[in-house]
Design an enzyme around this catalytic site. Sequence first.
Site, PDB file in Angstrom:
ATOM      1  N   SER A   1     -25.822 -47.327 -30.979  1.00 20.03           N
ATOM      2  CA  SER A   1     -24.182 -46.830 -30.389  1.00 20.03           C
ATOM      3  C   SER A   1     -24.595 -47.000 -29.323  1.00 20.03           C
ATOM      4  O   SER A   1     -25.409 -46.794 -28.426  1.00 20.03           O
ATOM      5  CB  SER A   1     -23.895 -45.658 -31.304  1.00 20.03           C
TER       6      SER A   1
ATOM      7  N   TYR B   1     -21.827 -38.625 -34.797  1.00 18.81           N
ATOM      8  CA  TYR B   1     -22.589 -39.646 -35.087  1.00 18.81           C
ATOM      9  C   TYR B   1     -23.017 -40.606 -33.293  1.00 18.81           C
ATOM     10  O   TYR B   1     -24.205 -40.263 -33.074  1.00 18.81           O
ATOM     11  CB  TYR B   1     -21.061 -40.281 -34.592  1.00 18.81           C
TER      12      TYR B   1
END
Length: 273
Positions: A154, A167
């Site tokens: 990410s 996350y």
Amino acid sequence: MNVLEKFSLKGKVIIVTGGTGVLGKSFVKALAEAKAKVCIIGRDQKRADERVRLVETFGSEGLAIVGDVMNEQSMIAAREQILAKWGTIDGLVNAAGGNIQGATITPEDDLFATDVQDTIKAIELNLFGTIIPTHVFGKIIAENGKGSIINIGSLSSSQAITRVLGYTVAKNGVVGYTKWMATELALRYGDKVRVNAIAPGVFLTEQNRALLTNTDGTYTSRAQKFINGTPFSRLGDPSELEGTLVYLLSDASSFVSGETVYVDGGFNAWSGV
């Protein structure tokens, strides 16, 4: 083998966890177009079956399996089903994951009063949801002495992205795990077993459209911040991940391992100045 042949996935058995998701759909489509045999693992049988039909429209073979990436026995059962059908595993795409609502910390929240258990759940889903399938399916790839594993990183695995604490921690772990496993597999099983990661930028999909756009079609303030921080000055389309995916799974990337490839319109490269 010429350069075009190196990109071929014809006949290779590729597993996509999270294959019923939005990005998973683009991955499955790309693999089918590249003539791979595609196993779709997800929690929704109906959607997994739809993905199989998508694979078949490109003349490839598909297999739908309902499974939980957080459950080792579920993944072992899936592995045995795949081996019973196709006899081998050549590649794995760990696309299962995502954020958990309770793990999002907004500017209005008390940073120290949020439920840490939600953060832990987000970490477990994204990190252990990558590690567990890799250890289960990667065993076959390693024993075969050839194959490619793709993890999903990410933007938050390189830069701090506000709000998404769990996350962010998980995706940093995924990048570290990618490097570690790439090293260990090569040292133990040779130079034909590879592990890499793709770190997507921000992609506009039907799933997140309500979060990124207003009712009049304009971008939300958060979406506009991402656009302003991207040299391409736009959000991505999921189809723009497909070329990188096929490349990393194919023999065209035979000397690439332990890397994280950012597909983000230059977001990670730009200082903002």
